[in-house]
Design a protein around this motif. Sequence first.
Motif, PDB file in Angstrom:
ATOM      1  N   ASP A  66     -25.397 134.362  29.110  1.00 46.71           N
ATOM      2  CA  ASP A  66     -26.379 133.753  30.013  1.00 46.71           C
ATOM      3  C   ASP A  66     -27.458 134.757  30.409  1.00 46.71           C
ATOM      4  OD1 ASP A  66     -25.042 131.354  29.949  1.00 46.71           O
ATOM      5  OD2 ASP A  66     -23.875 131.749  31.766  1.00 46.71           O
ATOM      6  N   ASP A 110     -31.399 134.196  29.642  1.00 48.68           N
ATOM      7  CA  ASP A 110     -32.389 134.205  30.720  1.00 48.68           C
ATOM      8  C   ASP A 110     -33.478 135.240  30.455  1.00 48.68           C
ATOM      9  OD1 ASP A 110     -31.046 132.226  32.027  1.00 48.68           O
ATOM     10  OD2 ASP A 110     -29.996 133.550  33.421  1.00 48.68           O
ATOM     11  N   GLU A 146     -36.017 127.310  43.181  1.00 47.04           N
ATOM     12  CA  GLU A 146     -34.577 127.326  42.934  1.00 47.04           C
ATOM     13  C   GLU A 146     -33.847 127.566  44.244  1.00 47.04           C
ATOM     14  OE1 GLU A 146     -33.357 129.171  38.897  1.00 47.04           O
ATOM     15  OE2 GLU A 146     -35.042 130.377  39.572  1.00 47.04           O
ATOM     16  N   ARG A 178     -26.422 128.576  41.659  1.00 47.22           N
ATOM     17  CA  ARG A 178     -27.611 127.764  41.833  1.00 47.22           C
ATOM     18  C   ARG A 178     -27.230 126.359  42.273  1.00 47.22           C
ATOM     19  NH1 ARG A 178     -31.912 127.457  37.067  1.00 47.22           N
ATOM     20  NH2 ARG A 178     -30.474 125.924  36.199  1.00 47.22           N
ATOM     21  N   PRO A 236     -29.996 119.778  38.417  1.00 48.96           N
ATOM     22  CA  PRO A 236     -29.156 120.865  37.887  1.00 48.96           C
ATOM     23  C   PRO A 236     -29.919 121.768  36.926  1.00 48.96           C
ATOM     24  CG  PRO A 236     -28.062 118.737  37.689  1.00 48.96           C
ATOM     25  CD  PRO A 236     -29.479 118.457  38.057  1.00 48.96           C
ATOM     26  N   SER A 237     -30.899 121.196  36.197  1.00 47.14           N
ATOM     27  CA  SER A 237     -31.670 121.943  35.204  1.00 47.14           C
ATOM     28  C   SER A 237     -33.008 121.250  35.004  1.00 47.14           C
ATOM     29  CB  SER A 237     -30.910 122.019  33.878  1.00 47.14           C
ATOM     30  OG  SER A 237     -31.715 122.559  32.854  1.00 47.14           O
ATOM     31  N   ASP A 281     -34.338 121.129  32.085  1.00 51.93           N
ATOM     32  CA  ASP A 281     -34.176 120.492  30.791  1.00 51.93           C
ATOM     33  C   ASP A 281     -33.338 119.229  30.977  1.00 51.93           C
ATOM     34  OD1 ASP A 281     -33.776 119.699  28.204  1.00 51.93           O
ATOM     35  OD2 ASP A 281     -33.197 121.671  27.445  1.00 51.93           O
ATOM     36  N   LYS A 321     -30.118 118.490  29.058  1.00 52.10           N
ATOM     37  CA  LYS A 321     -28.902 119.249  29.330  1.00 52.10           C
ATOM     38  C   LYS A 321     -28.203 118.806  30.611  1.00 52.10           C
ATOM     39  CE  LYS A 321     -30.407 123.454  26.945  1.00 52.10           C
ATOM     40  NZ  LYS A 321     -30.662 124.919  27.068  1.00 52.10           N
ATOM     41  N   ILE A 322     -28.774 117.855  31.322  1.00 52.36           N
ATOM     42  CA  ILE A 322     -28.198 117.419  32.586  1.00 52.36           C
ATOM     43  C   ILE A 322     -27.010 116.489  32.314  1.00 52.36           C
ATOM     44  CG2 ILE A 322     -28.598 116.116  34.698  1.00 52.36           C
ATOM     45  CD1 ILE A 322     -31.462 117.030  34.676  1.00 52.36           C
TER      46      ILE A 322
END
Length: 498
Positions: free
Chosen positions: A223, A227, A330, A342, A367-368, A370, A373-374
């Motif tokens: 991760d 990032d 965020e 997060r 959550p994101s 994108d 990807k949720i």
Amino acid sequence: MGLISGMVMGTMVGIALVAGWSRMMRYRSTKRIAKAVDIKLLGSLNRDDLKKLCGDNYPEWISFPVFEQVKWLNKQLSKLWPFIADAAMVVIKDSVEPLLEDYRPPGISSLKFTKLSLGNVAPKIEGIRVQSLKKGQITMDIDFRWGGDPSIILAVEALVASLPIQLKDLQVFTVVRVIFQLSEEIPCISAVVVALLAEPKPRIDYILKAVGGSLTAIPGLSDMIDDTVNSIVTDMLQWPHRIVVPLGGVDVDISELELKPQGKLTLTIVKANGLKNMEMIGKSDPYVVLYVRPMFKVKTKVINNNLNPVWNETFELIAEDKETQSVILEVFDEDNLAQDKRLGIAKLALIDLEPDTNKEFDVRLLPSLDTLKIKDKKDRGTLTIMVMYHPFTKDEQLQALEQEKRTLEERRKMKEAGMIGSTMDALGGAASLVGSGVGLVGTGIGAGAGLVGSGFGAVGSGLSKAGKFMGKTVTNQFSSARRNGSSSSAGRREGNES
């Protein structure tokens, strides 16, 4: 008798031929009409429709005929690739390693290349379009795809372990914007500007593999590297940020090509409602991190044990391109024993803001960003903010540019002194406006990255949360990249301090 039978047979054959020809023409006409209908339907499809039908790998010229295929260019690129790859390796190593150092996360102490080879497979250009033709400039968008066989190994050093990491199965899908600045002298091009378009979003896919070890030796390593890569692409290469390359060996004025601050975003984090609880005992301890560019994050104070916190803290962020940039918000839950979690993320496009008009927004936390990807569809609460955008005058722009250069240098000094673990750490503190509201003076900025809660503070003038001007200039194709300073985020916090 024979004459009559011959006339009858001839008439019948003629009628049959005419009937057959007529039937064939009707059939062809029907097929043409059906094809015309199909083509009309395909022509009405937009990018999203084609993405559903073809997935993410469809070439741009299918959706937009202005993208012209360049098979001849791909053939020449395949022949030239061994030479291009050798030259590019030098440039990449010299320019990317400093970026890895600037953008590396706090948990990693060193991130460098030990092996770098771009392989034998050349990139493929799916299509090219001339986006605009201005006096003295040619702007082109290039649909770039690369599924190569590079050999890339990164030496990762952390507090807990050192580990070589190999990047495998690298794939790149993006649209590259290239601007040619024309001149009256040979080679008739004085400078080239290169950037990645934000839409469609650049995709860089790869697989991480530990060489002689396991990725679990450094918790969260995958991760952290993901990032870091995303931050570098977003903060340095994605339009409006760009690389300016002077050509021809003649001194030229490239100031108009470089990115400059356009305006100031005054943003107040008012409150949040209905945040997700991440604690087994008690409630979450939320704080907000906000930024226009990932390199220059600022944050609010922490509100302990509260799912409906009220901050009323004001920050100032620098915007370089109101039409394409967004502010990212965020919300995190502070954890003194582990990595902060997060709670949600939101994005607000600057193009929706009216100049010098204060407006309140209730943004829904996701959550994101994108949406593909949720997976967790549960409500994560909302964040209430007040936003005002102020476009810079020429004098304010110059003041912002100079102030941001000083701020970037101060931030790097903080990193070298160990006050922050990374130049990407979000800083919080109080600041006051000087003069036009661009020059910011920081007082008592608290440094994070392991020093939060220790009472360690950094005091320095000009230590606001201003960014740097992203006008990275490459003097020649084999030189190291140099920074010209950049605008990004100038942050100010007001309100209640605990």
